[in-house]
Design an enzyme around this catalytic site. Structure first.
Site, mmCIF file in Angstrom:
data_model
loop_
_atom_site.group_PDB
_atom_site.id
_atom_site.type_symbol
_atom_site.label_atom_id
_atom_site.label_comp_id
_atom_site.label_asym_id
_atom_site.label_seq_id
_atom_site.Cartn_x
_atom_site.Cartn_y
_atom_site.Cartn_z
ATOM 1 N N HIS A 70 -27.472 20.900 33.245
ATOM 2 C CA HIS A 70 -26.974 21.693 32.114
ATOM 3 C C HIS A 70 -25.601 22.239 32.445
ATOM 4 O O HIS A 70 -25.315 22.598 33.592
ATOM 5 C CB HIS A 70 -27.926 22.848 31.808
ATOM 6 C CG HIS A 70 -27.567 23.610 30.573
ATOM 7 N ND1 HIS A 70 -27.929 23.190 29.312
ATOM 8 C CD2 HIS A 70 -26.863 24.751 30.405
ATOM 9 C CE1 HIS A 70 -27.465 24.051 28.417
ATOM 10 N NE2 HIS A 70 -26.815 25.009 29.052
ATOM 11 N N ARG B 260 -25.953 34.753 18.782
ATOM 12 C CA ARG B 260 -24.892 35.026 19.766
ATOM 13 C C ARG B 260 -23.606 34.328 19.367
ATOM 14 O O ARG B 260 -22.508 34.887 19.485
ATOM 15 C CB ARG B 260 -25.327 34.563 21.157
ATOM 16 C CG ARG B 260 -26.349 35.479 21.808
ATOM 17 C CD ARG B 260 -26.962 34.826 23.031
ATOM 18 N NE ARG B 260 -25.941 34.443 23.987
ATOM 19 C CZ ARG B 260 -25.987 33.327 24.715
ATOM 20 N NH1 ARG B 260 -26.975 32.478 24.589
ATOM 21 N NH2 ARG B 260 -25.023 33.062 25.574
ATOM 22 N N LYS C 77 -34.952 27.796 28.350
ATOM 23 C CA LYS C 77 -35.103 26.417 27.854
ATOM 24 C C LYS C 77 -35.418 25.452 28.985
ATOM 25 O O LYS C 77 -36.262 24.567 28.858
ATOM 26 C CB LYS C 77 -33.830 25.984 27.129
ATOM 27 C CG LYS C 77 -33.565 26.722 25.831
ATOM 28 C CD LYS C 77 -32.445 26.074 25.040
ATOM 29 C CE LYS C 77 -31.079 26.322 25.639
ATOM 30 N NZ LYS C 77 -30.580 27.675 25.348
ATOM 31 N N ASP D 280 -35.414 32.226 21.799
ATOM 32 C CA ASP D 280 -34.062 31.893 22.237
ATOM 33 C C ASP D 280 -33.314 31.107 21.175
ATOM 34 O O ASP D 280 -32.117 31.292 20.982
ATOM 35 C CB ASP D 280 -34.094 31.090 23.535
ATOM 36 C CG ASP D 280 -32.710 30.588 23.905
ATOM 37 O OD1 ASP D 280 -31.857 31.419 24.255
ATOM 38 O OD2 ASP D 280 -32.470 29.365 23.800
ATOM 39 N N SER E 57 -30.841 32.579 28.384
ATOM 40 C CA SER E 57 -30.895 31.526 27.379
ATOM 41 C C SER E 57 -31.056 30.160 28.039
ATOM 42 O O SER E 57 -31.931 29.367 27.678
ATOM 43 C CB SER E 57 -29.627 31.559 26.524
ATOM 44 O OG SER E 57 -29.613 30.488 25.606
#
Length: 444
Positions: free
Chosen positions: A82, A168, A187, A161, A183
């Site tokens: 990520h 956000r 996930k 989320d 966040s």
């Protein structure tokens, strides 16, 4: 629950307990906590911060607000990657098929664009027909068959989320370390991973420009992973200029395909292979960084990685012919080449301004409900340090109307600086490797 009391307490610098975070997350999902109160608490957390315990509690609350993906029965490593967000950052689209083609399961859950940065889901959905809304059961079946699924955050996965993520972006509360960490990790932990590699950006185009804040975020997410039995490795990478040359959804898919053909820009491939090497090391699929890079290069040169992307696209309803002919992707009706107005050196290509230019051409969102134009964006041929003459092409702008094209040109001119000499060299592409043991300067 009474959200107003939590808002007031956090506004005044107080602490919210784990059971209160759980009630807040449940209220966000059920609708008991309306968007305006959730946004107010996000702003209070942005301004006053969350401590280590609160960050862990918020992460756990969002994780437990939905289902998780149980893939232990696969009997093989499950590794994801990520990025904290950048401009031109299409690494995930290359890495997923490369690593999957090497026998490592990659349950890759991605997000949409935030602020000036692009989102992997928006890029993938520029492929005609491509579905990112797979259910967890559909994703599990695909991972069993292809070792990879490229999915979005459905209503099943950390739904609290999902709502807070969109808020956000719309309320300018993105750049808060606890909110970013919670966040991302809520996930990722929902994917049932055996390891996670994170690309934390720093530099002028990152949400956290200072390397010190990037390292703080890295340590926070590593600790959250450790708490849940998921080892995390972080590479700190540069975002003081766009990564690669393409910026914009369909344009970045085309560049990803070129990368899987072995024709990608050097900076993009360097970052891709470095992050991929960390994925393979966590999976136990390679015993050294050099061996892990070689495995990836062979997956690309043999065509296996590109073929795996074709299979993933077809499995998720997309048109697989895009792999052979990127012209299948959406094409902007208008283009304009932007050239240097004077001779000199390209001193800066400011990624934040580039990203804002893509958004101005409707290639990104300023409101949750905005519909994006997948063809809008830039192909930037200039690189920092290049010497140019007056009239040398710097980039091509892609847009859907004359007004949007002009907005894109104006933003690009603001982003690219040509001067007599470069005073400050670009940041190194990769600066640090961070694990539970600590941070160290990166060296391959």
């Amino acid at each position: 629950m009474i959200a107003q009391g939590l808002i007031a307490r956090k506004r005044d610098g107080g602490r919210i307990a784990p059971d209160e975070w759980r009630a807040f997350a449940d209220g966000v999902v059920s609708g008991e906590v309306p968007d305006y109160q959730a946004a107010a608490l996000l702003m209070a957390a942005f301004l006053n911060g969350l401590d280590r315990g609160e960050t862990a509690a918020l992460t756990a609350a969002m994780l437990r607000s939905g289902r998780t993906l149980d893939l232990a029965w696969l009997g093989r490593p499950r590794i994801d990657k990520h990025s904290t967000g950048g401009v031109g950052d299409k690494v995930s689209i290359l890495l997923a098929p490369i690593i999957a083609s090497l026998g490592v399961a990659v349950p890759m859950m991605s997000g949409r664009g935030l602020g000036h940065t692009g989102g992997t889901l928006d890029k993938l959905e520029s492929i005609p027909g491509f579905r990112t809304d797979l259910s967890l059961d559909e994703a599990a079946r695909q991972i069993e068959r292809l070792d990879c699924a490229l999915i979005g955050q459905t209503g099943e996965i950390a739904p609290a989320d999902r709502k807070l993520y969109a808020l956000r972006n719309a309320t300018a509360t993105v750049e808060a370390i606890p909110l970013i960490a919670a966040s991302i990790m809520s996930k990722k932990l929902a994917e049932g991973l055996t390891g996670l590699v994170l690309d934390v950006k720093h530099g002028s185009g990152a949400f956290l420009p200072e390397v010190e804040r990037g390292l703080e975020l890295a340590h926070t997410m590593i600790a959250l992973g450790h708490d849940h039995g998921c080892p995390v490795t972080v590479l700190m990478t540069a975002m003081d200029r766009p990564l690669g040359r393409a910026c914009g959804n369909a344009l970045e898919i085309e560049e990803s395909i070129l990368g899987l053909r072995g024709e990608g820009p050097d900076d993009l491939m360097t970052v891709t292979y470095a992050l991929g090497a960390e994925m393979l090391l966590l999976a136990g699929a390679a015993d050294s960084f050099a061996a892990a890079v070689q495995l990836q290069e062979e997956a690309v040169s043999s065509g296996r990685a590109l073929e795996r992307l074709r299979q993933i696209i077809e499995a998720q309803g997309g048109n697989p012919s895009v792999v052979d002919d990127p012209a299948v992707l959406p094409q902007a009706p208008l283009t304009q080449v932007v050239a240097a107005e004077a001779a000199g050196v390209v001193a800066c290509i400011e990624p934040r301004a580039v990203g804002e230019g893509v958004v101005a051409m409707r290639g990104g969102r300023t409101r949750v409900e905005d519909v994006i134009d997948p063809a809008a964006g830039y192909y930037i041929t200039a690189r920092p340090g290049d010497r140019v003459e007056r009239g040398t092409p710097l980039a091509t702008v892609h847009a859907s109307s004359p007004a949007l094209l002009e907005a894109g040109v104006v933003a690009l001119r603001r982003a690219i600086t040509v001067t007599e000499a470069m005073d400050t060299p670009p940041l190194p592409l990769i600066t640090h490797r961070v694990t539970l043991a600590g941070a160290e300067p990166w060296s391959p």
